[in-house]
Design an enzyme around this catalytic site. Structure first.
Site, PDB file in Angstrom:
ATOM      1  CG  ASP A  45       9.488  61.469 -14.910  1.00 39.78           C
ATOM      2  OD1 ASP A  45      10.198  61.423 -13.882  1.00 39.78           O
ATOM      3  OD2 ASP A  45       9.296  62.527 -15.546  1.00 39.78           O
ATOM      4  CG  ASP A 175      44.294  43.735 -19.736  1.00 41.01           C
ATOM      5  OD1 ASP A 175      45.122  44.460 -19.157  1.00 41.01           O
ATOM      6  OD2 ASP A 175      43.063  43.930 -19.665  1.00 41.01           O
ATOM      7  CE  LYS A 198      41.001  41.924 -21.308  1.00 44.92           C
ATOM      8  NZ  LYS A 198      40.460  42.734 -20.211  1.00 44.92           N
ATOM      9  CG  ASP A 226      41.734  44.692 -14.568  1.00 49.44           C
ATOM     10  OD1 ASP A 226      42.178  45.724 -15.103  1.00 49.44           O
ATOM     11  OD2 ASP A 226      41.129  43.810 -15.203  1.00 49.44           O
TER      12      ASP A 226
HETATM   13  C1  R5P Z   1      40.011  46.585 -19.494  1.00 47.41           C
HETATM   14  O1  R5P Z   1      40.813  47.084 -20.248  1.00 47.41           O
HETATM   15  C2  R5P Z   1      39.926  46.967 -18.051  1.00 47.41           C
HETATM   16  O2  R5P Z   1      41.168  47.289 -17.510  1.00 47.41           O
HETATM   17  C3  R5P Z   1      39.289  45.839 -17.247  1.00 47.41           C
HETATM   18  O3  R5P Z   1      40.100  44.692 -17.388  1.00 47.41           O
HETATM   19  C4  R5P Z   1      37.907  45.559 -17.737  1.00 47.41           C
HETATM   20  O4  R5P Z   1      37.186  46.743 -17.849  1.00 47.41           O
HETATM   21  C5  R5P Z   1      37.204  44.600 -16.827  1.00 47.41           C
HETATM   22  O5  R5P Z   1      35.941  44.341 -17.350  1.00 47.41           O
HETATM   23  P1  R5P Z   1      35.249  42.950 -17.137  1.00 47.41           P
HETATM   24  O6  R5P Z   1      35.212  42.662 -15.663  1.00 47.41           O
HETATM   25  O7  R5P Z   1      33.875  43.131 -17.715  1.00 47.41           O
HETATM   26  O8  R5P Z   1      36.033  41.914 -17.892  1.00 47.41           O
END
Ligand code: R5P
Length: 299
Positions: A45, A175, A198, A226
């Site tokens: 399950d 971003d 971004k 990132d």
């Molecule tokens: C956003 O604020 C995070 O720092 C990453 O840029 C984001 O989570 C990346 O997600 P994805 O690969 O889906 O664009």
């Protein structure tokens, strides 16, 4: 390999969940601690059954990332903490990748702040201290009502990039939210950085880059930095934008490579030569080991 003074480390047992076995073993080695694996059985399950095969002793360190399947790994981590609590009053929890950290506030009216619930659940299960790696926001960390520490993997990633023969590299954040992270990365590497603008539609999730031209990056290698690569949309849009600026090779660096679905393929297609991430989430891009920084934070 760095080991830490035995006098500081007496009586630690590291327990790992299935999601983080390799990293947990490395942490145990660094701390010269006893290492115990847990067994995972999944019932028809979908329920998870966790079994500890040996008795832990002393202070316990539970190591369990919360990556997909996120809800299953969350309950497995909590079950392990709760089991550890039966053997020790001091249960440290290392959650290398903390799923739900992006749900740290109400972005749109009516949204649940699930990070706050997750933090309460760890305390209720018996955690006395928590360690996470490159948490998405410090706001997420504040939801914990037990001592909570964020450990950064940036210097470990930078060490890796120092060994590559890059051409006049520029660090780029996809971003503005990640500008500080990229600034730190660039300063440790001794190079310049820029942050792109971004826009993410909070309802559809659609991402677009709003920045104007960046002629200064023409012909130069790029390290896109990132914290998380999930669907890959942020990196794809950033790479497409950078290619239009006629940059050199593009590398993508992140701490947590979730790489959902065909993210890796789409990132490569957008012009990224390599993705380099850490072992907070096991996978073929996860080549940078975070066990040294985690072990150091614990002692
Ligand atoms: C956003 O604020 C995070 O720092 C990453 O840029 C984001 O989570 C990346 O997600 P994805 O690969 O889906 O664009």
């Amino acid at each position: 390999m760095t080991h830490y003074s035995m006098s500081l480390l007496a009586n630690f047992t590291v327990i790992s969940g299935k999601a983080s076995e390799d990293l947990a073993r490395k942490i145990a080695t660094k701390l010269e601690a006893k290492y115990i694996k847990s067994e995972l059985r999944i019932f028809p399950d979908g329920e998870s059954k966790i079994t500890l095969k040996n008795k832990p002793r002393g202070r316990i360190i539970v190591v369990h990332s919360i990556y997909p399947p996120v809800d299953s790994n969350l309950i497995r981590a909590l079950a392990l903490v709760s089991q550890a609590k039966r053997y020790s009053s001091q249960v440290y929890v290392v959650v290398p990748y903390l799923g739900y950290a992006r749900q740290d506030r109400e972005f749109l009216p009516g949204e649940a702040i699930t990070m706050s619930l997750v933090a309460k659940m760890f305390k209720a299960a018996g955690a006395t201290r928590i360690f996470v790696v490159d948490i998405h926001s410090m706001m997420a960390l504040k939801h914990f009502q037990i001592p909570a520490k964020n450990v950064t993997a940036i210097q470990e990633l930078v060490k890796y990039f120092k060994k590559l023969n890059l051409k006049d590299p520029v660090v780029v954040s996809p971003d503005m939210g990640g500008a500080q992270r990229a600034r730190n990365f660039a300063s440790l590497l001794g190079v310049e950085f820029i942050a792109l603008e971004k826009h993410r539609d909070r309802k559809s999730g659609e991402v677009r880059i709003k920045s104007g031209n960046h002629h200064e990056i023409r012909g130069r290698d790029i390290i896109l930095v990132d914290d998380i690569i999930s669907t890959g949309n942020s990196i794809v849009k950033a790479a497409q934008f950078l290619k239009k600026q006629r940059c050199g090779r593009i590398y993508a660096s992140c701490t947590h490579a979730l790489l959902i679905g065909d993210a890796e393929e789409r990132i490569k297609k957008a012009g990224v030569a390599r993705i380099i991430s850490t072992n907070t989430i096991p996978g073929k891009t996860g080549i940078v080991d975070v066990s040294p920084v985690i072990a150091k934070a614990i002692v």
